[in-house]
Structure formats: C-alpha cells, structure tokens
Enzyme design. Structure first.
Site, PDB file in Angstrom:
ATOM      1  N   GLU A  34     -73.390  88.696  57.413  1.00  7.46           N
ATOM      2  CA  GLU A  34     -74.190  87.568  56.945  1.00  7.46           C
ATOM      3  C   GLU A  34     -74.440  87.819  55.452  1.00  7.46           C
ATOM      4  O   GLU A  34     -74.918  88.903  55.089  1.00  7.46           O
ATOM      5  CB  GLU A  34     -75.515  87.533  57.712  1.00  7.46           C
ATOM      6  CG  GLU A  34     -76.329  86.331  57.340  1.00  7.46           C
ATOM      7  CD  GLU A  34     -77.639  86.204  58.116  1.00  7.46           C
ATOM      8  OE1 GLU A  34     -77.854  86.982  59.070  1.00  7.46           O
ATOM      9  OE2 GLU A  34     -78.435  85.337  57.741  1.00  7.46           O
ATOM     10  N   ARG A 258     -74.628 101.414  66.718  1.00  9.37           N
ATOM     11  CA  ARG A 258     -74.766 101.290  65.276  1.00  9.37           C
ATOM     12  C   ARG A 258     -74.972 102.664  64.664  1.00  9.37           C
ATOM     13  O   ARG A 258     -75.351 103.616  65.347  1.00  9.37           O
ATOM     14  CB  ARG A 258     -75.913 100.364  64.919  1.00  9.37           C
ATOM     15  CG  ARG A 258     -77.274 100.877  65.368  1.00  9.37           C
ATOM     16  CD  ARG A 258     -78.362  99.826  65.239  1.00  9.37           C
ATOM     17  NE  ARG A 258     -78.664  99.511  63.854  1.00  9.37           N
ATOM     18  CZ  ARG A 258     -78.406  98.336  63.288  1.00  9.37           C
ATOM     19  NH1 ARG A 258     -77.838  97.378  63.965  1.00  9.37           N
ATOM     20  NH2 ARG A 258     -78.723  98.119  62.038  1.00  9.37           N
ATOM     21  N   LYS A 268     -80.731  95.334  55.899  1.00  5.18           N
ATOM     22  CA  LYS A 268     -80.745  94.594  54.638  1.00  5.18           C
ATOM     23  C   LYS A 268     -82.150  94.135  54.299  1.00  5.18           C
ATOM     24  O   LYS A 268     -82.526  94.095  53.133  1.00  5.18           O
ATOM     25  CB  LYS A 268     -79.798  93.391  54.748  1.00  5.18           C
ATOM     26  CG  LYS A 268     -78.342  93.787  54.588  1.00  5.18           C
ATOM     27  CD  LYS A 268     -77.421  92.585  54.700  1.00  5.18           C
ATOM     28  CE  LYS A 268     -77.080  92.342  56.146  1.00  5.18           C
ATOM     29  NZ  LYS A 268     -76.202  91.207  56.373  1.00  5.18           N
TER      30      LYS A 268
HETATM   31  P1  ATP Z   1     -78.862  94.268  58.821  1.00  7.20           P
HETATM   32  O1  ATP Z   1     -79.918  94.410  59.861  1.00  7.20           O
HETATM   33  O2  ATP Z   1     -78.750  95.428  57.948  1.00  7.20           O
HETATM   34  O3  ATP Z   1     -78.955  92.975  58.066  1.00  7.20           O
HETATM   35  P2  ATP Z   1     -76.956  93.001  60.375  1.00  7.20           P
HETATM   36  O4  ATP Z   1     -76.370  93.400  61.664  1.00  7.20           O
HETATM   37  O5  ATP Z   1     -77.896  91.878  60.449  1.00  7.20           O
HETATM   38  O6  ATP Z   1     -77.528  94.240  59.646  1.00  7.20           O
HETATM   39  P3  ATP Z   1     -74.646  91.670  59.483  1.00  7.20           P
HETATM   40  O7  ATP Z   1     -74.324  91.226  58.125  1.00  7.20           O
HETATM   41  O8  ATP Z   1     -74.927  90.653  60.505  1.00  7.20           O
HETATM   42  O9  ATP Z   1     -75.858  92.646  59.328  1.00  7.20           O
HETATM   43  O10 ATP Z   1     -73.573  92.711  60.017  1.00  7.20           O
HETATM   44  C1  ATP Z   1     -72.185  92.582  59.887  1.00  7.20           C
HETATM   45  C2  ATP Z   1     -71.557  93.518  60.883  1.00  7.20           C
HETATM   46  O11 ATP Z   1     -71.928  94.864  60.605  1.00  7.20           O
HETATM   47  C3  ATP Z   1     -72.015  93.213  62.289  1.00  7.20           C
HETATM   48  O12 ATP Z   1     -70.903  93.212  63.137  1.00  7.20           O
HETATM   49  C4  ATP Z   1     -72.952  94.339  62.607  1.00  7.20           C
HETATM   50  O13 ATP Z   1     -72.937  94.629  63.976  1.00  7.20           O
HETATM   51  C5  ATP Z   1     -72.411  95.487  61.766  1.00  7.20           C
HETATM   52  N1  ATP Z   1     -73.481  96.434  61.439  1.00  7.20           N
HETATM   53  C6  ATP Z   1     -74.657  96.176  60.844  1.00  7.20           C
HETATM   54  N2  ATP Z   1     -75.411  97.293  60.750  1.00  7.20           N
HETATM   55  C7  ATP Z   1     -74.678  98.301  61.290  1.00  7.20           C
HETATM   56  C8  ATP Z   1     -74.906  99.697  61.499  1.00  7.20           C
HETATM   57  N3  ATP Z   1     -76.034 100.301  61.119  1.00  7.20           N
HETATM   58  N4  ATP Z   1     -73.924 100.421  62.088  1.00  7.20           N
HETATM   59  C9  ATP Z   1     -72.784  99.823  62.466  1.00  7.20           C
HETATM   60  N5  ATP Z   1     -72.509  98.524  62.306  1.00  7.20           N
HETATM   61  C10 ATP Z   1     -73.444  97.753  61.728  1.00  7.20           C
HETATM   62 MG    MG Z   2     -77.053  90.038  61.436  1.00 10.24          MG
END
Ligand code: ATP
Ligand code: MG
Length: 557
Positions: A34, A258, A268
């Site tokens: 995102e 994760r 983020k």
């Molecule tokens: P954040 O909470 O940091 O915003 P998010 O999952 O909302 O993380 P996205 O931009 O939606 O962020 O994530 C893109 C991809 O990265 C998704 O497939 C998510 O599952 C993966 N991802 C995010 N954080 C991690 C992590 N700590 N370890 C492994 N994969 C991750």
């Molecule tokens: Mg997300």
C-alpha cells in the site's frame, strides 16, 4: 547462502503445483504494497520471497500498488517503493495499481448484487458491529438485508454518483451471518469516501475494501500464488468466496510469518510517527528500519537478501535478533569494503627525528581479503600525524601495547615509533605526543629486527581531510518497544546518534560515493552520507567491526 538448504513450505507448495501441471506450470506472484509509507526490512522479506520464488521457478512477479485507501496514499511513496524494490535487485514483470481495476471491481460488485449476493446497508458502523454477533453467537439480519436486487442496484449506483455523504451507506456481501468465521458475516465491500485519489483523482467517491479489492486484483492478473502474512488467515475464506461467486481466475492465498526484529518497530504507521514527530531525520534516517534508511546507513542489497535467506520462511511468528542483520552486513563488507585510515578522536603525534616538510608515500592494501591483491593505494606520511587519543596513555598499565612514554608501536603501513615525551595544555590535557621513528623499520622492508605488539592507525596532518562522522546505536532501548507499557516512543534510545564533528580521514575518501562501504581500520564500516558535500564531508557508521551486543543467533525460524 551457498550451502544447500531444504525447501521452505511455500516452495514445497509451488513444486507440488508444478508437478501436477497446475496453471500449466506457470508461476506468477505479486508484491502488493500500500503506498502509504516507505518500505521497511519486513517488506524486504516479502519482496525476497515473492521475487525469489518467481526467479527460482521461471515465473514472474508483479508490483501491484494496493491503493484503495485514498486518504493515506501518495505518489512520493509509490516512487520510493519502486526505488527500493529495484535497489534490492528485483525486476517486476508489470507495474500495476489496484485503482486501475476500480471499474472492473465496480462491475464485479454489480454482478454480485444481481446474483442476490450483495446489498446496500444504511446502518452505522456501530450498528453493523452490534448485529454481527460474537464468535459464539450468530449475527442478526437487519431490514436492509432483504432489499430487492433492483433497489440495491439503484442505491449502489447512487452511492457511486455521489448522492450520499461519507458513512451514510455501505455495500455488503450477503454471505452468512452465522458463519463461525466472523469475516464471513456479511463483510463490507464498499464504503463512501469523498476523497481525492492520487491516481483516479475525483472520479470515485466509493472505494472498495481490502477484502473486495485484493483477491479480485489477484484474479484479474491471474496470480497463481498470492503470498501474505499470517494475520490474513481469517480473510482466506472470504478471498475464496468472492472468487468462487464471481467464477474468476482461482488465485490461492498462502500465509507466512511476518518478520519481527528486536530494537526496532516494523509498521509504516509507527515509522511515520517517528518521522512526523521528528524523532528521526526523515524516512531514510540511518537509524530507521526502512530499506532507504538501511541503504543510507551503508547496508548493501546483498546483505539484506542474505539476511532474508537466513531467517527463512516459517508458519509461526518469532523475533529475529538485530545482530543477525549486522552479522550479514559485516560478512559482506569484510569481503568488499576498502580499508582506509580515519582518526575519530585525534591527538597530534610529532616524529621528532623525521625531516620537516618531507612527504613519503606509503603503500596499503585496499582489501586484504582479495586474493592476489588489488593494487592497493598510496598513503602520504609526514612528520606530523593524527592518532587516536585512546592510543596514548600518560600512565599506561602493564600490557598496554600502544603508546606511552618508553613504549613502541607500529604505525600501520609505515614505521615503528617510540614515545619519548608529551605536551599538556594549561588544563592538563595532552595535546601532543612526541616520538622518534626507526628509519629501517618501514613496512614491507623492515630490517630493524625490532618486534612490537601493537599497530595503530594514523593520518598525516598536512594531507588529512576533515569529515563529520556519525555513529549510530539502536533506535530503541528495549527489545520490543511495541510490547511495552505506554507509548513505543517512550523507549527511544536518547543516545542513538553520536556526531563527531572533526574526524581526520585519508584524502581519497573525499571522493567516495554514498553506498560504497569502507572499513575505517579498527573503527568499523562506514559509508559516505547521501547529503555529504565536498565542503562538508559526512560519513555514517554502518556497523562496528565486532558485535558489541550478543553473538548472532543463526535464528533459523
Ligand atoms: P505496515 O503495517 O508496515 O504498513 P502492511 O502489511 O500494512 O505493513 P503493506 O504495504 O500492505 O504493508 O505490505 C505489502 C506486503 O508486505 C504485504 O504482502 C505484507 O504482508 C508484507 N509485509 C508487511 N510487513 C511485513 C513484515 N514485517 N514481514 C513480512 N512481510 C511483511
Ligand atoms: Mg497493509
């Protein structure tokens, strides 16, 4: 890693699919960020997994921006994400945006309404939550659930046309209000949000929810393996339900654990707080767990890929020690970084029997790990040199193998010197150390027969360049700041940055390039900061030479 490792569980699934001829042997993954912030090391794990799988099985990976939430998203983030993925060494097959599918998603929604599988609900968020029941009690249908197809079509069209304010209505899937999985109890598909979108502008005032956008986007792209983190397990039934009802390409979702890492935060939203509240100097502050921060700090893409390989892919969450990441960058830089001398806390050493005004060129290797040598470098030497203050002691204890009156050391790549005296200022601080040198002790051509135990680094006073050097420590004082009482920001380490305004460095470092790693002998690995200028040179310490914390655990998850 060079050594063979066993398949991770996702590779096992892919190999089974390939063996069964599923999807005609095609593998298409996607990385779906995102664009609401910069990527962090957790995302690197997902990137390495998705792109790595495709690479291994002759497949492809799409970069898909999951941009269904207009309020938080921005093109700055899109650009930074593309930079980071490329820098990590991966190339996507196609650059795609969930927002490009808004028309298609709308059509899917209309299709579900026509099938009697979606309805417009006027309830408030609170009412919807209350009507959903609990895990042990089924939900209760409200009067909107039995609206006719015609009425739903009309109301949904009006929602799209902007007739209603934010929150007045939602579109819900009609699944099962008694489903044990709460996500199936008539989940939201669309909400009204009168907001400008970074790509679609003001075209839309209704936006699809994650659950209605993600799986459908996967299907539209014919993604074979949709890999996400464990928190999406409860969403999987719904993912499959939408695909089945719409009879679209049967993408399948798989979940892995994760990455969590000690002494950092990995979301983020939290990283954004650190930036906005100025606890750090931007998203790419070298203390941040962002990919851009690690890059600015001097981490290489290879070291991050190696880290992701070492932590592996598991089905259970765990906490990885930050030391493992440091271990990976040390291993890489030891092989690649050029050695240079830099004096961080300088004191002047005068060689009393060395001719005034003379310069001699010494020779040093760039990297002793390179077999057969790499040509090395010239190092100017003269009568006055800078040494580290800690390499001299007024009253040296026994077994101090550096300088003190009467003690001898080798100056790295140069001569053996013996300390004769020192000078103090009015406050009692030592300002100069006076030594004599052995002219026949030059490195590489030493006929002095004298053996010394210590070797110290130095920089010639008239040839040295001045630089600001920034030393970094953990950004947080505790292992898991998100899991402590109070706010995670209460646990910020106040000593995470030490600035040394006037260090002396070898002259060719003035033309170093940001990102290229150097070992400052005895002091650690450094890289030039991206904001360094010829007038104000700035270097960041990437990592110390040895682990000052704990021995790295091979942390195979
Ligand atoms: P954040 O909470 O940091 O915003 P998010 O999952 O909302 O993380 P996205 O931009 O939606 O962020 O994530 C893109 C991809 O990265 C998704 O497939 C998510 O599952 C993966 N991802 C995010 N954080 C991690 C992590 N700590 N370890 C492994 N994969 C991750
Ligand atoms: Mg997300």
């Amino acid at each position: 890693m060079s050594e063979e490792r066993s398949l991770n569980f996702i590779e096992e699934i892919v190999e089974e699919d390939l063996a069964n001829g599923k999807h005609g042997g095609r593998v298409l993954t996607r990385f779906p960020p995102e664009p609401n912030g910069y990527l962090h090391i957790g995302h690197a794990k997902s990137i390495c997994l998705n792109f790595g799988l495709a690479k291994k099985y002759n497949g492809k990976t799409n970069l898909r921006f999951d941009d269904t939430n207009p309020v938080t998203e921005d093109t700055e983030y899109v650009e930074s994400i593309k930079d980071d993925v490329r820098w990590l060494g991966f190339e996507w097959a196609e650059e795609l945006y969930a927002s490009d599918y808004f028309d298609q998603l709308y059509a899917f929604a209309v299709e579900l309404i026509k099938k009697g599988l979606a309805y417009v609900d006027d309830s408030t968020a609170e009412e919807i939550a209350a009507q959903k029941g609990t895990p042990t009690e089924p939900g209760t249908p409200n009067q909107y659930r039995s609206r006719s197809v015609e009425e739903n079509l009309q109301l949904f069209a009006e929602m799209k046309a902007g007739k209603y304010p934010d929150g007045a209505k939602v579109l819900r899937a009609k699944v099962d209000l008694a489903a044990p999985n709460m996500h199936l109890r008539d989940p939201l598909m669309y909400r009204i949000k009168h907001a400008h979108h970074h790509r679609t502008g003001d075209k839309w005032c209704i936006y699809p929810m994650y659950d209605f956008a993600h799986g459908q986007s996967d299907a539209i792209e014919n993604i074979t393996h949709s890999i996400c983190t464990l928190e999406f397990i409860p969403h999987r039934d719904l993912y499959n339900w939408f695909i089945a009802q719409l009879a679209i390409f049967p993408s399948k979702q798989y979940e892995f654990a994760r990455l969590n890492m000690t002494y950092t935060v990995m979301s983020k939203r939290k990283l954004m707080q650190l930036v906005n509240e100025k606890h750090v100097d931007g998203w790419d502050d070298p203390r941040m767990s962002t990919i851009s921060g690690l890059r600015r700090r001097g981490y290489t893409a290879a070291s991050i890929r190696e880290f992701c390989e070492r932590i592996g892919v598991a089905k259970r969450e765990n906490m990885i020690d930050f030391s493992l990441l440091e271990f990976c960058i040390r291993e890489d830089l030891n092989k690649t970084a050029w050695r240079r001398m830099a004096v961080l806390d300088p004191i002047k050493l005068v060689i009393t029997n060395y001719p005034e005004g003379e310069t001699e060129i010494m020779h040093g290797e760039n990297n002793p790990e390179v077999e057969g040598g790499d040509g090395g470098r010239d190092i100017p030497f003269s009568r006055e040199i800078w040494i580290e203050r800690e390499d001299f002691m007024e009253e040296p204890p026994k077994k101090f193998f550096r300088l003190g009156v009467g003690l001898s050391v080798r100056l790295k790549n140069a001569y053996i010197v013996t300390c004769e005296s020192f000078v103090k200022d009015a406050d009692g601080n030592v300002t100069e150390v006076h030594c004599s040198y052995l002219p026949n002790s030059k490195s590489g051509n030493d006929t002095s027969g004298v053996n010394v135990k210590g070797t110290i680094h130095w920089v010639s006073v008239p040839h040295a360049k001045t630089a600001e050097v920034r030393l970094y420590d953990r950004l947080f004082k505790v292992e898991d700041p998100s899991n402590e009482d109070g706010d995670f920001k209460d646990y910020i380490n106040p000593e995470s940055l030490t600035i040394i305004p006037n260090a002396y460095i070898e002259q060719d470092l003035a033309t170093a390039e940001p990102g290229k790693g150097y070992q400052f002998i005895r002091k650690g690995y450094f890289t030039m900061d991206k904001l360094s200028t010829p007038d104000k040179l700035v270097f960041n310490r990437t990592v110390t030479l040895k682990d000052g914390w704990k021995a790295p655990q091979g942390s195979k998850a």
